[in-house]
Design an enzyme around this catalytic site. Sequence first.
Site, PDB file in Angstrom:
ATOM      1  N   HIS A 138      22.756  26.674 -19.369  1.00 49.24           N
ATOM      2  CA  HIS A 138      23.642  25.560 -19.900  1.00 49.24           C
ATOM      3  C   HIS A 138      23.404  24.418 -18.861  1.00 49.24           C
ATOM      4  CE1 HIS A 138      25.406  27.338 -23.361  1.00 49.24           C
ATOM      5  NE2 HIS A 138      25.448  28.362 -22.841  1.00 49.24           N
ATOM      6  N   ASP A 168      22.894  17.995 -20.754  1.00 53.33           N
ATOM      7  CA  ASP A 168      23.170  18.118 -22.197  1.00 53.33           C
ATOM      8  C   ASP A 168      22.613  16.798 -22.786  1.00 53.33           C
ATOM      9  OD1 ASP A 168      23.418  20.630 -22.240  1.00 53.33           O
ATOM     10  OD2 ASP A 168      25.493  20.601 -22.704  1.00 53.33           O
TER      11      ASP A 168
END
Length: 372
Positions: A138, A168
Amino acid sequence: MTQPLDDILVLDFSTLLPGPMATLMLAEAGAEVIKLERPGSGEDMRLTEPMIEGRSLGYAILNRGKKSIALDLKAEGAVASLRSLIEKADVIVEQFRPGVMERLGLGYDAVRTLNSKIIYCSITGYGQSGPKRDVAGHDMNYVGDAGVLSLSSGSVDSPTAPFGLIADIGGGTYPAIMNILLALRQRDKTEQGVHLDIAMSEGAFAFAYWAHAKGVIAGEPIENGGDRLTGGRARYRLYSASDGRQVAVGALEQKFWDAFCNVIDLPRHLRDDLADPAATKAEVARRIVVKPSAHWAPLLEAADCCCTIVKTPAEAAADPHFTARDTFGRVVSVGGEQVPALPLPIAPEFRGAVADSRAAPDLGEQNTEFGL
C-alpha cells in the site's frame, strides 16, 4: 459545452484510489467512463465509511459521473460479452497485480488484437517487471521503498505515518493521467495504442527531488526530520502555539526569515540559524508556545513571511480564499443529499458546468444499457 475528452471512451477495471481518481479526472474532462465491478458488493470502495443513506462518500466523490457494469469477469462468456466495448474503447485502466488481466483473457496482447489503438494503462505498486512485481503493498510501503518515508518519519519512540497518499496519487493517479494524455496525443500521429506501465513506488521518487540530488548523487547523509525541508532548520518547520495549534514556518528566504524573527522578537545572536541550529529552534519554539494561534495569525499575515497557522480540512474548505475561487463549488449527489465534490487539478475551462451534480452510479446501473 465542448470538452477535450468528450469523444473518449474509458473502460475502468480499477478499484479504491489511484485508478478511480485518474478516471474521475478523465470523466471531468468529458470522457465516458464505464466501471467494471464485481456483482454483489461492487468494488471495495463502496464498502468504506463514512456513508450517507448506505452509500459510501469515498466511492461517491471518486466515481462521480461514471457508469457502472456489474460483471463476473471469471464467468464463462463474460469477456466475450465485453468485445463490442473493447473494440470501440480508447482507454483501459486496470489496477490488478501483474498477470491477473492476462489470466482473465483481458491482457494487453489479447485486447490489442481487437483494438490496435487502445491505450492500456496498468497501475501497480512495483510495475509489470522486476523482482517485486508480485509483491503486495500500500502507499506506506511504496513511499518506504522509494526512500521518501525515511526523510520525515518521526522519532524512534513515536513514528509518524505519511501525511498524504503520495504514492497512490502522486505516483499512481497523476502519472497515469499524464501518460494517458501523452499516449492519446501520440496515437493522433501514429494511429497505434500502447501499454503504459505505471509503478506507484517509482512515481514517489519525484516528490523528494532534493533527496535524490543530495543523498543519491552527492552521497551525503540525510537525517530523518533533520534536513532543510524536513524540519532540520529553524526557518522551515512546525511550532506549537499555546492552544495546541501549529504554526507552519516556511521562511526559507532571508527576507522572510528576517520578517518572522521581527514578529517574534528573536534575539539577534540567534538569527543566524546555521550557527547553532538547536539553540535557534529551541528559542523560536519557546517564544511561539507562550501565545495562542489567534495571537500569531494576524501578526504573521501582516508580515507576509510565509508563516501560517495549520488549518484542519474543514477550516481549509471554509477558507475565504478557496470560496472566492469556487474550489469547493461543485457538488455530487449522494442519496438525497448534495455534498462538495472533490476538488480536482483540472482547469475550469475543460470541465463541465459547476451546477452539474451527477451522482456516482449504482452498482450495475448501466448493465441494461450495454446489453449485459
